[in-house]
Design a protein around this motif. Structure first.
Motif, PDB file in Angstrom:
ATOM      1  N   TYR A   8      27.425  -7.585  19.852  1.00  0.00           N
ATOM      2  CA  TYR A   8      28.298  -6.766  20.657  1.00  0.00           C
ATOM      3  C   TYR A   8      27.551  -5.205  20.680  1.00  0.00           C
ATOM      4  CZ  TYR A   8      32.262  -9.004  21.579  1.00  0.00           C
ATOM      5  OH  TYR A   8      32.683 -10.481  22.048  1.00  0.00           O
ATOM      6  N   LEU A 103      35.107 -14.357  19.437  1.00  0.00           N
ATOM      7  CA  LEU A 103      33.395 -14.976  20.682  1.00  0.00           C
ATOM      8  C   LEU A 103      33.157 -16.320  20.048  1.00  0.00           C
ATOM      9  CD1 LEU A 103      31.560 -13.907  22.693  1.00  0.00           C
ATOM     10  CD2 LEU A 103      30.710 -13.406  20.480  1.00  0.00           C
ATOM     11  N   MET A 140      27.637 -17.635  27.176  1.00  0.00           N
ATOM     12  CA  MET A 140      27.974 -16.437  26.553  1.00  0.00           C
ATOM     13  C   MET A 140      28.584 -15.910  26.959  1.00  0.00           C
ATOM     14  SD  MET A 140      28.337 -14.719  23.044  1.00  0.00           S
ATOM     15  CE  MET A 140      26.844 -15.540  21.911  1.00  0.00           C
ATOM     16  N   LYS A 141      27.988 -15.168  28.394  1.00  0.00           N
ATOM     17  CA  LYS A 141      28.817 -14.498  29.591  1.00  0.00           C
ATOM     18  C   LYS A 141      29.590 -15.073  30.073  1.00  0.00           C
ATOM     19  CE  LYS A 141      25.720 -11.462  30.586  1.00  0.00           C
ATOM     20  NZ  LYS A 141      26.063  -9.695  30.020  1.00  0.00           N
ATOM     21  N   GLU A 144      32.509 -14.146  26.679  1.00  0.00           N
ATOM     22  CA  GLU A 144      32.538 -12.938  27.042  1.00  0.00           C
ATOM     23  C   GLU A 144      33.494 -12.145  27.834  1.00  0.00           C
ATOM     24  OE1 GLU A 144      30.332  -8.898  28.881  1.00  0.00           O
ATOM     25  OE2 GLU A 144      29.315 -10.759  28.165  1.00  0.00           O
ATOM     26  N   ASN A 148      36.871 -10.565  27.191  1.00  0.00           N
ATOM     27  CA  ASN A 148      37.748  -9.188  27.691  1.00  0.00           C
ATOM     28  C   ASN A 148      38.630  -9.752  28.581  1.00  0.00           C
ATOM     29  OD1 ASN A 148      35.832  -7.691  26.902  1.00  0.00           O
ATOM     30  ND2 ASN A 148      34.181  -8.647  28.477  1.00  0.00           N
ATOM     31  N   ASN A 156      35.402  -2.604  28.097  1.00  0.00           N
ATOM     32  CA  ASN A 156      34.842  -4.137  27.911  1.00  0.00           C
ATOM     33  C   ASN A 156      34.250  -4.520  26.894  1.00  0.00           C
ATOM     34  OD1 ASN A 156      37.006  -5.444  29.755  1.00  0.00           O
ATOM     35  ND2 ASN A 156      35.378  -5.562  31.751  1.00  0.00           N
ATOM     36  N   MET A 157      33.802  -5.058  26.446  1.00  0.00           N
ATOM     37  CA  MET A 157      33.409  -5.442  25.351  1.00  0.00           C
ATOM     38  C   MET A 157      31.639  -6.582  26.254  1.00  0.00           C
ATOM     39  SD  MET A 157      35.168  -4.570  22.618  1.00  0.00           S
ATOM     40  CE  MET A 157      33.904  -4.661  21.320  1.00  0.00           C
ATOM     41  N   ARG A 158      31.021  -6.343  25.505  1.00  0.00           N
ATOM     42  CA  ARG A 158      29.902  -6.468  26.219  1.00  0.00           C
ATOM     43  C   ARG A 158      28.815  -7.177  25.052  1.00  0.00           C
ATOM     44  NH1 ARG A 158      28.653  -0.727  28.102  1.00  0.00           N
ATOM     45  NH2 ARG A 158      27.483  -0.522  26.510  1.00  0.00           N
ATOM     46  N   VAL A 159      28.485  -8.094  25.294  1.00  0.00           N
ATOM     47  CA  VAL A 159      27.222  -8.619  24.105  1.00  0.00           C
ATOM     48  C   VAL A 159      26.030  -8.887  24.990  1.00  0.00           C
ATOM     49  CG1 VAL A 159      26.731 -11.387  23.994  1.00  0.00           C
ATOM     50  CG2 VAL A 159      28.959 -10.773  24.623  1.00  0.00           C
TER      51      VAL A 159
END
Length: 171
Positions: A8, A103, A140-141, A144, A148, A156-159
Motif C-alpha cells: 500500500y 488483500l 492484484m488490481k 485492490e 476498496n 481508496n487504498m492503492r497497491v
C-alpha cells in the motif's frame, strides 16, 4: 519465477507517532540535513495545521485508550499500547495488518499460481511464474478494487507493484 511485492502506498505520518520538533531536528541531522530548532518547530506546527484532522484522530485514540485501557480497530483487533501517545501508531499499524490479510486472501484466490512468501509490515511478497506476471498484476488490481469496495473509505487504498528476480531486485 519472479519475486513480486504488492504494498500500500500511503503517506507515513511519522510526526503522528509522537515525534516532536526536537526529535525531528535530530532525525533531520542524522539524515544529513541541518535545521534549526525554530525551523523544526515551524515545520511541526505547519504540518499539524495541514493535517489537523489526523491530529484530532490521534488525540481521540489517546483519549479512548486513557478512558478504557484499550482500543479496538476497524478489524476488531484489541490494542493495548504501553503509553497513551502510542495509541495512534498502534491503531494505524494494526489496521494495516488487517488490510494486508484481506488483500492476501483476495489476491491469492484470484492468482493461485502465485506462491505466498511473507508479509513485511505493509507489503506482501510472493513468487510468480514469469509468464504469469501480467495476469497476476491484473489479479492484484482486482483484489485492490474489491478491497476498496468492501472498505468504503473516503480515500481508496492503492497497491504498488515491483518485480525482480529476487527480493533485492524487487526492493
Amino acid at each position: 519465477p519472479a519475486i513480486a511485492t504488492g504494498s500500500y502506498n500511503y503517506r507515513t505520518l511519522g510526526l503522528g507517532y509522537a515525534m516532536g520538533p526536537k526529535k525531528f531536528q535530530n532525525s533531520s541531522y542524522d539524515a544529513g540535513h541541518i535545521i534549526t530548532f525554530g525551523q523544526a518547530k515551524d515545520f511541526y506546527n505547519q504540518y499539524w495545521s495541514l493535517f489537523s484532522g489526523i491530529k484530532r484522530f490521534s488525540n481521540v485514540c489517546a483519549n479512548n485508550f486513557k478512558a478504557r485501557g484499550f482500543l479496538v480497530n476497524e478489524f476488531g483487533y484489541r490494542l493495548i499500547p504501553d503509553k497513551d501517545y502510542k495509541a495512534f501508531n498502534y491503531w494505524i499499524q494494526s489496521t494495516v495488518s488487517g488490510i494486508m490479510h484481506v488483500l492476501c486472501a483476495k489476491f491469492f484466490a484470484l492468482a493461485p499460481y502465485c506462491k505466498f512468501i511473507l508479509v513485511i509490515h505493509d507489503e506482501v511478497i510472493f513468487s510468480c511464474p514469469t509468464e504469469k506476471l501480467a495476469v497476476a498484476r491484473l489479479a492484484m488490481k482486482s483484489a485492490e478494487a474489491s478491497l476498496n469496495a468492501n472498505l468504503k473509505w473516503r480515500v481508496n487504498m492503492r497497491v504498488g507493484w515491483v518485480t525482480g528476480r529476487n527480493l533485492y531486485e524487487a526492493k
